[in-house]
Write an enzyme that holds these catalytic residues in place. Structure first.
Site, PDB file in Angstrom:
ATOM      1  N   ARG A  51     -34.407 -53.503 -48.843  1.00 17.94           N
ATOM      2  CA  ARG A  51     -35.537 -54.241 -48.264  1.00 17.94           C
ATOM      3  C   ARG A  51     -36.474 -54.839 -49.270  1.00 17.94           C
ATOM      4  O   ARG A  51     -37.014 -55.914 -49.032  1.00 17.94           O
ATOM      5  CB  ARG A  51     -36.279 -53.447 -47.188  1.00 17.94           C
ATOM      6  CG  ARG A  51     -37.096 -52.308 -47.568  1.00 17.94           C
ATOM      7  CD  ARG A  51     -36.849 -51.136 -46.675  1.00 17.94           C
ATOM      8  NE  ARG A  51     -35.610 -50.518 -47.063  1.00 17.94           N
ATOM      9  CZ  ARG A  51     -34.596 -50.293 -46.251  1.00 17.94           C
ATOM     10  NH1 ARG A  51     -34.662 -50.621 -45.001  1.00 17.94           N
ATOM     11  NH2 ARG A  51     -33.513 -49.719 -46.711  1.00 17.94           N
ATOM     12  N   THR A  52     -36.667 -54.198 -50.418  1.00 17.61           N
ATOM     13  CA  THR A  52     -37.625 -54.794 -51.352  1.00 17.61           C
ATOM     14  C   THR A  52     -37.077 -56.128 -51.863  1.00 17.61           C
ATOM     15  O   THR A  52     -37.757 -57.151 -51.819  1.00 17.61           O
ATOM     16  CB  THR A  52     -37.946 -53.827 -52.506  1.00 17.61           C
ATOM     17  OG1 THR A  52     -38.435 -52.625 -51.943  1.00 17.61           O
ATOM     18  CG2 THR A  52     -39.001 -54.399 -53.425  1.00 17.61           C
ATOM     19  N   LYS A  80     -24.918 -55.416 -71.637  1.00 18.21           N
ATOM     20  CA  LYS A  80     -24.515 -55.741 -73.019  1.00 18.21           C
ATOM     21  C   LYS A  80     -25.530 -55.187 -74.014  1.00 18.21           C
ATOM     22  O   LYS A  80     -25.403 -55.396 -75.215  1.00 18.21           O
ATOM     23  CB  LYS A  80     -24.441 -57.257 -73.195  1.00 18.21           C
ATOM     24  CG  LYS A  80     -23.442 -57.950 -72.302  1.00 18.21           C
ATOM     25  CD  LYS A  80     -23.487 -59.459 -72.597  1.00 18.21           C
ATOM     26  CE  LYS A  80     -22.647 -60.231 -71.613  1.00 18.21           C
ATOM     27  NZ  LYS A  80     -22.940 -61.670 -71.698  1.00 18.21           N
ATOM     28  N   ARG A 101     -37.375 -54.598 -60.516  1.00 14.35           N
ATOM     29  CA  ARG A 101     -37.241 -53.155 -60.233  1.00 14.35           C
ATOM     30  C   ARG A 101     -36.427 -52.530 -61.359  1.00 14.35           C
ATOM     31  O   ARG A 101     -35.436 -53.108 -61.795  1.00 14.35           O
ATOM     32  CB  ARG A 101     -36.546 -52.928 -58.901  1.00 14.35           C
ATOM     33  CG  ARG A 101     -36.122 -51.470 -58.737  1.00 14.35           C
ATOM     34  CD  ARG A 101     -35.692 -51.163 -57.351  1.00 14.35           C
ATOM     35  NE  ARG A 101     -36.828 -51.180 -56.434  1.00 14.35           N
ATOM     36  CZ  ARG A 101     -36.767 -50.727 -55.181  1.00 14.35           C
ATOM     37  NH1 ARG A 101     -35.634 -50.247 -54.711  1.00 14.35           N
ATOM     38  NH2 ARG A 101     -37.814 -50.756 -54.399  1.00 14.35           N
ATOM     39  N   HIS A 129     -44.944 -48.255 -56.861  1.00 17.93           N
ATOM     40  CA  HIS A 129     -44.246 -49.246 -56.047  1.00 17.93           C
ATOM     41  C   HIS A 129     -45.330 -50.061 -55.339  1.00 17.93           C
ATOM     42  O   HIS A 129     -45.543 -49.927 -54.144  1.00 17.93           O
ATOM     43  CB  HIS A 129     -43.342 -48.523 -55.049  1.00 17.93           C
ATOM     44  CG  HIS A 129     -42.347 -49.404 -54.352  1.00 17.93           C
ATOM     45  ND1 HIS A 129     -42.421 -50.781 -54.371  1.00 17.93           N
ATOM     46  CD2 HIS A 129     -41.263 -49.111 -53.609  1.00 17.93           C
ATOM     47  CE1 HIS A 129     -41.423 -51.275 -53.667  1.00 17.93           C
ATOM     48  NE2 HIS A 129     -40.701 -50.286 -53.205  1.00 17.93           N
TER      49      HIS A 129
HETATM   50  C1  NCD Z   1     -38.717 -47.014 -51.300  1.00 20.71           C
HETATM   51  C2  NCD Z   1     -38.428 -47.055 -52.776  1.00 20.71           C
HETATM   52  O1  NCD Z   1     -37.607 -47.849 -53.230  1.00 20.71           O
HETATM   53  O2  NCD Z   1     -39.095 -46.328 -53.502  1.00 20.71           O
HETATM   54  N1  NCD Z   1     -38.020 -47.981 -50.588  1.00 20.71           N
HETATM   55  C3  NCD Z   1     -38.562 -49.210 -50.424  1.00 20.71           C
HETATM   56  O3  NCD Z   1     -38.822 -49.926 -51.349  1.00 20.71           O
HETATM   57  N2  NCD Z   1     -38.866 -49.582 -49.176  1.00 20.71           N
HETATM   58  C4  NCD Z   1     -38.535 -45.669 -50.711  1.00 20.71           C
HETATM   59  C5  NCD Z   1     -37.233 -44.974 -50.892  1.00 20.71           C
HETATM   60  O4  NCD Z   1     -36.309 -45.476 -51.533  1.00 20.71           O
HETATM   61  O5  NCD Z   1     -37.144 -43.874 -50.361  1.00 20.71           O
END
Ligand code: NCD
Length: 303
Positions: A51-52, A80, A101, A129
C-alpha cells in the site's frame, strides 16, 4: 528544498494546512487532476510494500504526474553495491520527487543529504513511517473532528512497529492525549519512547490484556507482529496470535471507538470485525492517497 523524514518535520499548523488540502482533494478531485502534469515521482523501495508504494503511485497518477522506480533492492543497482547517496544523485536527474523505503534506519536521511529533489521517508527499518502517520492523523481528524483530548490504545508489536513509533511521536504535540500500550512483555514499546513521555509528563499505561481496557478507549490502533524483524522464527510463532480483535471484544468498546490498522493485517483483527461501523482501516487506506497527494503538492511547492 524540503524533505519528509519524520512527522515532526512539519509544525502542527503546517499539518493542519496539509490535512485541509487533503480534505479538499477528497471533496474536489477534479480540481487537482492536472496539478502535477509533467512531474515525475520516483519510488525507490528496498523493502517490500503494497500500500505505501501503490498509494504513492496512485497519488501521483491522480495528480496528473507519472511514476518511475523499483520495488525491491534486488532489481536495483543496490545489488551491485551502489550506495543510497549515489543512487539518489542519479534519481535526482530522472525525477522531481522521491519516496524511499529502506530496511536500514536512517537510509532515507542519508539519501536526502545528497539529493537534488525532495525525499520522502516511506519507512526506514523499525524507526519511522511518517506518511503512515500523516494517514493516521488525517483519518482521526476527519472521522473524530479533532486531534486532541482522547485516549488511544496501541496494541500488538510496539517494539518493532515503526508506524507506532511515528504516531506516538506525532501525537504528543496535541493536548490531553492519553496512551495505553497493549503488548506482550517481549514486544513492549522501546524505552526511548516511554522516557520521552515521562519527560513531557504525558500519561501512559502499559498493559497486557486488551479486554480490560477496551471500554476506556476512543481509538484502538491495532498492529501486526513484524515477522521480518524477529531474530528467530520460534519467538514469532509464539507471539503472532497473542491478540485477536473479534466481535466479542468489540462489544466491550465505546459505541464511537475507532479501530485503525496501518495494514497489512494478518490474524490480529478477525474479518467479522470488518462489518462493524467502527472499523475504519479500509477507509484509512483511502485517506493515505489523499494525504500523499497533499504532501506531493506541498513538497513540490505547487500549492
Ligand atoms: C506498515 C509498515 O510498512 O510499517 N505498513 C504500511 O506501510 N501500511 C505496517 C506493517 O507492515 O505492519
Amino acid at each position: 528544498m524540503r524533505h519528509l523524514m519524520s512527522p515532526l518535520d512539519f509544525t502542527t499548523e503546517e499539518l493542519d494546512r496539509l490535512f485541509d488540502l487533503a480534505n479538499d482533494i477528497e471533496q474536489n478531485p477534479g480540481k487537482y487532476a492536472h496539478a502535477c502534469d509533467g512531474k515525475i515521482l520516483a519510488t525507490c523501495f528496498y523493502e517490500p510494500s503494497t500500500r505505501t508504494r501503490l498509494s504513492f503511485e496512485s497519488a501521483m497518477t491522480r495528480l496528473g504526474g507519472t511514476v518511475i522506480g523499483f520495488s525491491d533492492a534486488a532489481s536495483s543497482s543496490a545489488s551491485k553495491g551502489e550506495s543510497v547517496s549515489d543512487t539518489i544523485r542519479i534519481i535526482s536527474c530522472y525525477s522531481d520527487i522521491c519516496a524511499m523505503r529502506h530496511p536500514k534506519e536512517g537510509a532515507p536521511m542519508v539519501a536526502a543529504e545528497k539529493s537534488g529533489i525532495p525525499v520522502i521517508n516511506a519507512g526506514d527499518g523499525g524507526h519511522q513511517h511518517p506518511t503512515q502517520t500523516l494517514t493516521d492523523l488525517l483519518t482521526i481528524r476527519s472521522m473524530k473532528g479533532k486531534l486532541d483530548h482522547f485516549t488511544i490504545g496501541l496494541c500488538g508489536d510496539l517494539k518493532f512497529g515503526r508506524t507506532v513509533h511515528s504516531l506516538i511521536n506525532a501525537l504528543v504535540r496535541y493536548q490531553n492525549i492519553r496512551f495505553i500500550f497493549i503488548s506482550p512483555e517481549e514486544l513492549k514499546v522501546p524505552d526511548y519512547i516511554t522516557d520521552m513521555l515521562k519527560e513531557k509528563n504525558i500519561p501512559y499505561e502499559e498493559v497486557i490484556r486488551l479486554e480490560d481496557i477496551m471500554p476506556h478507549l476512543d481509538i484502538l490502533y491495532m498492529t501486526r507482529v513484524q515477522k521480518e524483524r524477529f531474530f528467530n522464527e520460534e519467538d514469532y510463532v509464539r507471539l503472532k496470535d497473542f491478540y485477536i480483535l473479534d466481535t466479542v471484544k468489540m462489544a466491550l468498546a465505546k459505541k464511537d471507538m475507532l479501530v485503525l490498522h496501518p495494514l497489512p493485517r494478518v490474524n490480529e483483527i478477525s474479518v467479522e470485525v470488518d462489518e462493524d461501523p467502527r472499523a475504519a482501516y479500509f477507509k484509512q487506506a483511502k485517506y493515505g492517497v489523499y494525504v500523499r497527494m497533499a504532501l506531493i503538492l506541498t513538497l513540490l511547492e505547487l500549492h
